[in-house]
Design a protein around this motif. Structure first.
Motif, mmCIF file in Angstrom:
data_model
loop_
_atom_site.group_PDB
_atom_site.id
_atom_site.type_symbol
_atom_site.label_atom_id
_atom_site.label_comp_id
_atom_site.label_asym_id
_atom_site.label_seq_id
_atom_site.Cartn_x
_atom_site.Cartn_y
_atom_site.Cartn_z
ATOM 1 N N ILE A 126 33.476 34.020 20.985
ATOM 2 C CA ILE A 126 34.760 34.498 20.466
ATOM 3 C C ILE A 126 34.504 35.572 19.402
ATOM 4 O O ILE A 126 35.109 36.647 19.423
ATOM 5 N N ALA A 127 33.569 35.239 18.498
ATOM 6 C CA ALA A 127 33.242 36.184 17.424
ATOM 7 C C ALA A 127 32.783 37.522 17.995
ATOM 8 O O ALA A 127 33.240 38.582 17.556
ATOM 9 N N LEU A 128 31.940 37.477 18.992
ATOM 10 C CA LEU A 128 31.432 38.707 19.596
ATOM 11 C C LEU A 128 32.555 39.534 20.209
ATOM 12 O O LEU A 128 32.596 40.764 20.065
ATOM 13 N N LEU A 129 33.468 38.803 20.916
ATOM 14 C CA LEU A 129 34.599 39.510 21.540
ATOM 15 C C LEU A 129 35.499 40.152 20.490
ATOM 16 O O LEU A 129 35.943 41.283 20.652
ATOM 17 N N VAL A 130 35.731 39.405 19.395
ATOM 18 C CA VAL A 130 36.601 39.892 18.315
ATOM 19 C C VAL A 130 36.014 41.175 17.718
ATOM 20 O O VAL A 130 36.706 42.196 17.584
ATOM 21 N N THR A 153 45.168 43.726 10.825
ATOM 22 C CA THR A 153 45.893 43.602 12.112
ATOM 23 C C THR A 153 46.608 42.256 12.187
ATOM 24 O O THR A 153 47.775 42.161 12.620
ATOM 25 N N LEU A 154 45.902 41.217 11.770
ATOM 26 C CA LEU A 154 46.503 39.878 11.819
ATOM 27 C C LEU A 154 47.657 39.777 10.811
ATOM 28 O O LEU A 154 48.700 39.176 11.109
ATOM 29 N N LEU A 170 42.595 38.178 19.471
ATOM 30 C CA LEU A 170 42.273 38.552 20.857
ATOM 31 C C LEU A 170 43.492 38.421 21.790
ATOM 32 O O LEU A 170 43.412 38.754 22.973
ATOM 33 N N GLY A 171 44.607 37.899 21.239
ATOM 34 C CA GLY A 171 45.843 37.810 22.021
ATOM 35 C C GLY A 171 46.130 36.411 22.553
ATOM 36 O O GLY A 171 47.047 36.238 23.383
ATOM 37 N N ASP A 208 43.933 27.694 23.843
ATOM 38 C CA ASP A 208 44.518 28.668 24.756
ATOM 39 C C ASP A 208 43.442 29.639 25.270
ATOM 40 O O ASP A 208 43.420 30.011 26.442
ATOM 41 N N PHE A 209 42.558 30.002 24.348
ATOM 42 C CA PHE A 209 41.442 30.889 24.732
ATOM 43 C C PHE A 209 40.579 30.248 25.806
ATOM 44 O O PHE A 209 40.248 30.855 26.824
#
Lengths: 219, 241
Positions: free
Chosen positions: A9-13, A36-37, A80-81, A87-88
């Motif tokens: 998750i961290a990498l994707l973020v 952004t958040l 990430l939406g 949910d992820f």
């Protein structure tokens, strides 16, 4: 929570944030995620950029940092939406596999930068070493307080190296290649200076060897 | 009438006395080496007995003869060896093609730095003159050299004047003209006036350089003729040139 999935998750973020920035430094990435958040009205609460930075340092810089909390992970998945961590997991089962590739790309990119830098430094070092091995900056001086013009004789060519004058304290520095060098000089102060020239055969030593200044013999 | 003769005689004597006085106006204070490549040695007069043909001249020699001898240091010796090699190579390369007129230019072009070293290391002697009267100017525009002998096989700076720069002259001496005076014109007239004159003579045995640093021992003296008619002769000395 799986450590492996948190890492992914961290990498994707961070990969997403990097793409959204023109100058993606660590600080810029972390601030951008936090902002952004914050700017998203659907997300309640807020996450500090320092918290995000700790996640970055743990997974990207691979430093010793504590594991991110569940709240932090949820915030990151919202970036990430997704609604939250669960949910992820639910929605990205298939794409999780691709995360490996992202990680590898990041690592490869880092390695490439390191390799390029090392190569440039090595080339520079070699160039400097060669320059200083084959050339040396040497002082040329004279005990005579006379204006003298000094030439380097190479085959039948002569190259003016410089002039000794009161202005430069009868000394100047010049680059000469190591080995034997032949100097030709005469006084420009005396009318008959050219008629009474002088010459010197000198040995230019590499920079690691001690060398005295070149003192021209009396004309 | 007698008194007129007396006046004429007195005037003549005064003129002669003045002229005689003029002839002693200049004094040779010192002759010394002005080169870093030479050393000064001395030899007893007797060493040269067989080299001076004229006995009357030899009798006038001082008891000790000064000798200015080429004394190259190791670095200069290496340079000379290097030049000798280059000369040999060039001679081989241009064998039989050297025209005498182009000789100097040829060497200068191909051995510029060696030639410069040869000029730089040629013997330079400084002759310091002093003028007794300080409101007169005399000149010197030629010297006479007398060579007693050349090729003598022997085994073996202090400043007098504060001149801004020394007067310098190249003197090409024909060392084959033994036992005769040779008059050598200087390139310009050098003035001796209040404060004196330091005349530096750079001695050469040939007008052209043949590429060799080999030097010959020559026993000679130099005479300086000034415009007041005074002739000053140096002591005989030996010099490697």
């Amino acid at each position: 929570m799986s450590h492996e999935i948190i890492k992914k998750i961290a990498l994707l973020v961070f990969e997403k944030a990097k793409k959204e920035l023109s100058n993606p430094t660590k600080n810029a990435i972390c601030n951008h995620i936090s902002d952004t958040l914050d700017a998203n009205p659907k997300i309640e609460g807020r996450i500090d950029s320092k918290t995000i930075k700790r996640v970055y340092e743990k997974f990207i810089d691979e430093k010793e940092r504590g594991n991110p909390t569940e709240i932090t992970i949820n915030y990151l998945t919202q970036y990430l939406g997704y609604e939250n961590y669960l949910d992820f997991i639910e929605k990205s089962r298939n794409s999780i596999k691709d995360i490996h590739i992202i990680k590898e790309t990041t690592k490869t990119s880092k390695k490439r930068v390191f390799k390029t830098t090392a190569l440039i430094i090595s080339i520079l070092f070699v160039v400097i070493l060669i320059t200083f091995s084959f050339f040396r900056r040497v002082p040329i001086t004279s005990k005579q307080e006379k204006e003298i013009v000094v030439f380097l004789i190479d085959e039948n060519n002569q190259t003016e190296l410089g002039k000794l004058s009161k202005k430069n304290g009868y000394q100047f520095y010049t680059w000469l290649s190591t080995g034997k060098a032949e100097l030709y000089y005469y006084s420009i102060e005396d009318d008959d200076g050219k008629e009474y020239p002088g010459a010197e055969m000198i040995e230019i030593l590499p920079f690691w060897k001690e060398m005295n200044p070149i003192i021209l013999s009396k004309l | 009438m007698k008194s007129l003769y007396l006046v004429v005689i007195i005037l003549f004597l005064v003129l002669c006395s003045a002229q005689a006085q003029n002839k002693k106006d200049i004094q040779l204070l010192a002759s010394e080496l002005h080169s870093d490549y030479y050393k000064e040695e001395t030899y007893p007069k007797n060493v040269f007995v067989s080299y001076v043909k004229n006995d009357s001249l030899f009798k006038r020699f001082p008891d000790v003869i000064r000798s200015f001898e080429f004394a190259p240091k190791t670095s200069l010796e290496e340079y000379i060896t290097d030049c000798d090699l280059r000369v040999r190579k060039l001679k081989k390369q241009f064998d039989g093609q050297q025209k005498s007129k182009d000789f100097e230019a040829f060497w200068k072009e191909n051995l510029r730095s060696c030639y410069a070293k040869y000029i730089q290391t040629s013997p330079e002697l400084r002759f310091a003159f002093e003028l007794q009267k300080n409101n007169i100017v005399y000149h010197i525009n030629e010297v006479t050299v007398y060579v007693y002998n050349a090729r003598i096989p022997l085994s073996t700076d202090k400043d007098y004047f504060e001149h801004k720069k020394d007067e310098r002259e190249k003197l090409v001496i024909d060392i084959t003209k033994i036992g005769q005076n040779q008059v050598l014109k200087l390139s310009q007239a050098h003035a001796i006036k209040d404060g004196g004159l330091a005349l530096n003579l750079r001695l050469f045995s040939s007008e052209y350089w043949n590429g060799s640093f080999e030097r010959v021992k020559v026993l000679l003296h130099v005479s300086f003729r000034f415009t007041n008619g005074q002739i000053i002769q140096s002591e005989p000395f030996m010099v490697e040139m």
